[in-house]
Design a protein around this motif. Structure first.
Motif, PDB file in Angstrom:
ATOM      1  N   TYR A   1       3.946   5.702   8.237  1.00  0.00           N
ATOM      2  CA  TYR A   1       4.499   5.230   9.503  1.00  0.00           C
ATOM      3  C   TYR A   1       5.603   4.186   9.260  1.00  0.00           C
ATOM      4  O   TYR A   1       5.729   3.612   8.185  1.00  0.00           O
TER       5      TYR A   1
ATOM      6  N   ILE B   1       3.207  -1.146  -6.078  1.00  0.00           N
ATOM      7  CA  ILE B   1       2.035  -0.609  -5.392  1.00  0.00           C
ATOM      8  C   ILE B   1       2.346  -0.111  -3.980  1.00  0.00           C
ATOM      9  O   ILE B   1       1.522   0.573  -3.389  1.00  0.00           O
TER      10      ILE B   1
ATOM     11  N   ASP C   1      -2.390  -1.163  -2.138  1.00  0.00           N
ATOM     12  CA  ASP C   1      -1.844  -2.331  -1.441  1.00  0.00           C
ATOM     13  C   ASP C   1      -2.736  -2.648  -0.243  1.00  0.00           C
ATOM     14  O   ASP C   1      -2.645  -1.979   0.798  1.00  0.00           O
ATOM     15  N   PRO C   2      -3.568  -3.676  -0.342  1.00  0.00           N
ATOM     16  CA  PRO C   2      -4.478  -3.996   0.767  1.00  0.00           C
ATOM     17  C   PRO C   2      -3.761  -4.544   1.989  1.00  0.00           C
ATOM     18  O   PRO C   2      -4.385  -4.733   3.035  1.00  0.00           O
ATOM     19  N   CYS C   3      -2.459  -4.808   1.862  1.00  0.00           N
ATOM     20  CA  CYS C   3      -1.682  -5.277   3.010  1.00  0.00           C
ATOM     21  C   CYS C   3      -1.233  -4.133   3.913  1.00  0.00           C
ATOM     22  O   CYS C   3      -0.688  -4.380   4.985  1.00  0.00           O
ATOM     23  N   VAL C   4      -1.394  -2.917   3.475  1.00  0.00           N
ATOM     24  CA  VAL C   4      -0.914  -1.776   4.251  1.00  0.00           C
ATOM     25  C   VAL C   4      -2.072  -1.189   5.052  1.00  0.00           C
ATOM     26  O   VAL C   4      -2.939  -0.517   4.499  1.00  0.00           O
TER      27      VAL C   4
ATOM     28  N   CYS D   1      -0.725 -11.110   5.276  1.00  0.00           N
ATOM     29  CA  CYS D   1      -0.742  -9.691   5.604  1.00  0.00           C
ATOM     30  C   CYS D   1      -1.529  -9.450   6.885  1.00  0.00           C
ATOM     31  O   CYS D   1      -2.245 -10.320   7.365  1.00  0.00           O
TER      32      CYS D   1
END
Lengths: 412, 208
Positions: free
Chosen positions: A292, A347, B77-80, B121
């Motif tokens: 998205y 990443i 990426d844990p921010c996504v 984030c």
């Protein structure tokens, strides 16, 4: 069609039909501690330095992004720089939608910030964790004021109407459902109308497709449904599990990607939900992967974060230039961004935006060898397959202003 | 005094005398949480489908199973949101464990998790530990494609915002059953109950 891979792992490799793309080098995200080739001196400013914005505009390759916000409350709109009263941030919808959105006439900017946000540590279930606030900035006078409190995810229509979501109890509460309702102002900013009918769903307003408002229903496990609103109480499911890659500039179409199959693209007619095209787009590295929050300009669409068939991770990072023409979506070019560079392991790639001169600006995130996560922006020239950082490394994502619908160059 | 009240009072007296005379202290009931040594640890893998979920009883490892977190894009990426794996740190239960969860998407045996945000984030919300099963803990596999309530293959470890473990179908281990048994057994967990610090996510073991 036969495809060939152009360039090596250390180059930004451009893949086009017949392997016609040139290959160029990519600069590291920052000279500070990253090693490798230093970026142009014009971008060697600190994040707190107002020169950062000038550096972006005067990038040596002449790339001038049309609109975006940047750290330390600086925002650039159509080449002019303003300082906001607060740093845009949206705890609940950042990444899904822009945290700052200019109007079509370039005179006003709406952005979301949070009052009372202290992070989540120490909160108990149901405790208030903060209050989202949409602020409105008059870009001529600099007046920066509260537009709506308890609201976030502003989306501006061409006629000036502003859609947003309003938290039903006015604040975010920790680890409990936080349902919202979809609100739309009149074009003169007067009375607001409620467009959604449910009171137990969390909506996030995505953007306007002409007269149609596109929004997400956010369900368990971050699963979303994409819906189209045609007016108060009038809506249609556009996609079960599909997320919005981009909305066409004329507002007639939306490009969706399936949340559980990031290689399957669908183009829909927003007016009736009819599927105009669906399928995968192949590269020699596997099908294009989409997510998205990408950009559609004219008949071209830029999509991140890479390509691969899911048989191994990480796949190949990069961005794809797609074209929607004669009812079909096709791949014009795929540009590889090295997965490892300057001691950092990439990443994610997010929020690509076309720049006015045909470049692509995108946000990158990577881990260093100690596991610390870094973010920076890069601008790429798809034709030359070259990318360069335009912001120093930092430890948060930046808010990105929407440029899809107004990049025609209205000067405030 | 009613007959039941008299019996209860008598039992309490007997128990108190027993403790005083014999020095016997009844064992404390187990309860989930890091401070009791009854917790889970999700260690991300090299791919979204090859992480490890361990369960501990009294600080001793009781279970270890393959688990997944993160989807096919930007998975590390844990921010996504809607794609990246869970952020590192401690998680409480949100609305507790359920056996027959069936709200709107995820069904069956689930552990609801508290919201989480990596600094700088977006907050990740509505998170779960779960498998792919029906509300009555069965399988529903009507198509040859990826059915949401059917464990078909290793790609089912992929998750858009949760930790997923396997269902005993197509040769995969009964991880969901083992974790459920551990929860109500060694961990002493109840349904629909709030517990603090039941899941740690991180490459290193939790700070205890």
């Amino acid at each position: 069609m036969v495809w060939g891979r152009c360039g090596s792992a250390l180059l930004v490799a451009s893949l086009v039909a017949g392997c016609g793309g040139a290959a160029g080098t990519v600069s590291p995200p920052s000279a500070a501690g990253a090693g490798g080739t230093a970026p142009p001196s014009s971008v060697l400013a600190t994040a707190s330095d107002s020169r950062v914005v000038d550096a972006v505009i005067s990038d040596t390759r002449g790339v001038a992004p049309t609109g975006f916000t940047i750290q330390d409350r600086l925002v650039t709109v159509a080449g002019r720089t303003f300082r906001l009263a607060y740093q845009p941030m949206d705890v609940l919808a950042a990444m899904l939608v822009p945290e700052a959105v200019p109007t079509f006439d370039g005179k006003t900017l709406y952005y979301t910030m949070w009052e009372g946000w202290r992070g989540l540590d120490g909160l108990t279930e149901g405790e208030v964790g903060g209050v989202p606030v949409i602020r409105r900035v008059d870009l001529a006078s600099g007046v920066d004021e509260v537009f709506r409190r308890g609201a976030y995810a502003a989306a501006v229509a061409e006629d000036g109407r502003v859609a947003y979501v309003e938290d039903l109890d006015g604040a975010y509460r920790f680890s409990v459902p936080n349902p919202t309702r979809v609100m739309v102002t009149s074009s003169d900013g007067g009375a607001d109308e409620v467009w959604s009918t449910e009171d137990d769903i969390r909506y996030v307003t995505v953007g306007w497709a002409g007269e149609v408002l596109v929004a997400y229903q956010v369900l368990e496990g971050e699963y979303v449904r994409t819906v189209a609103f045609y007016g108060p109480g009038r809506s249609r499911l556009l996609s079960e599990g599909g997320m919005v890659v981009a909305i066409s500039p004329d507002g007639s179409k939306v490009l969706l990607i399936e949340q559980e199959n990031w290689t399957h693209f669908v183009v829909e007619d927003v007016s009736d939900g009819a599927v105009l095209w669906s399928g995968e787009l192949d590269t020699p590295l596997g099908p294009v992967n989409g997510i998205y929050g990408c950009d559609w300009d004219g008949d071209r669409i830029v999509v991140v974060p890479g390509a691969g068939d899911g048989s191994s991770y990480p796949y190949v990072f990069g961005f794809a230039i797609l074209r929607f023409d004669d009812g079909a979506l096709s791949l014009e070019r795929f540009v590889v961004v090295p997965g490892e560079t300057a001691g950092l392991r990439l990443i994610s790639l997010m929020t690509p935006r076309f720049t006015t001169d045909g470049g692509v600006r995108l946000q990158a995130s990577a881990l260093d060898d100690k596991g610390k996560q870094w973010f920076w922006d890069m601008v790429c020239d798809p034709a030359a397959a070259a990318c360069a950082p335009v912001t120093p490394r930092r430890d948060t994502y930046l808010a990105v202003a929407e440029v899809n619908n107004w990049s025609g160059g209205v000067q405030p | 005094m009613t007959r039941h009240a008299w019996l209860r009072a008598s039992l309490l007296v007997v128990a108190a005398v027993g403790i005083l005379v014999l020095g016997v202290v009844p064992p404390a009931l187990a309860t989930p949480g890091a401070s009791y040594g009854n917790y889970m640890w999700y260690k991300p893998g090299t791919q979204p489908t090859n992480g490890t979920l361990r369960a501990y009883t009294g600080y001793h490892q009781a279970l270890s199973m393959t688990a997944g977190s993160g989807s096919g894009v930007n998975w590390n990426d844990p921010c996504v949101p809607n794609a990246g794996r869970l952020p590192d740190g401690w998680y409480n239960t949100y609305n507790g464990h359920h056996v027959d969860h069936k709200n709107d998407l995820i069904k069956g045996r689930v552990w609801g998790l508290s919201d989480k945000a990596k600094a700088g984030c977006q907050t990740r919300t509505a998170l779960f530990i779960h498998t792919e099963e029906t509300a009555d803990n069965g399988q529903y596999c009507p198509t040859n494609d990826d059915d949401p309530y059917c464990w078909e293959n290793a790609n089912d470890y992929l998750s858009i915002g949760c930790v997923k473990i396997s269902y005993p179908n197509n040769g995969f281990p009964n991880s969901i059953g083992s974790l459920h048994t551990w929860w109500h057994g060694g961990a002493g967990g109840l349904n629909s109950t709030y517990y603090s610090q039941i899941l740690w996510v991180g490459a290193s073991s939790p700070p205890l």
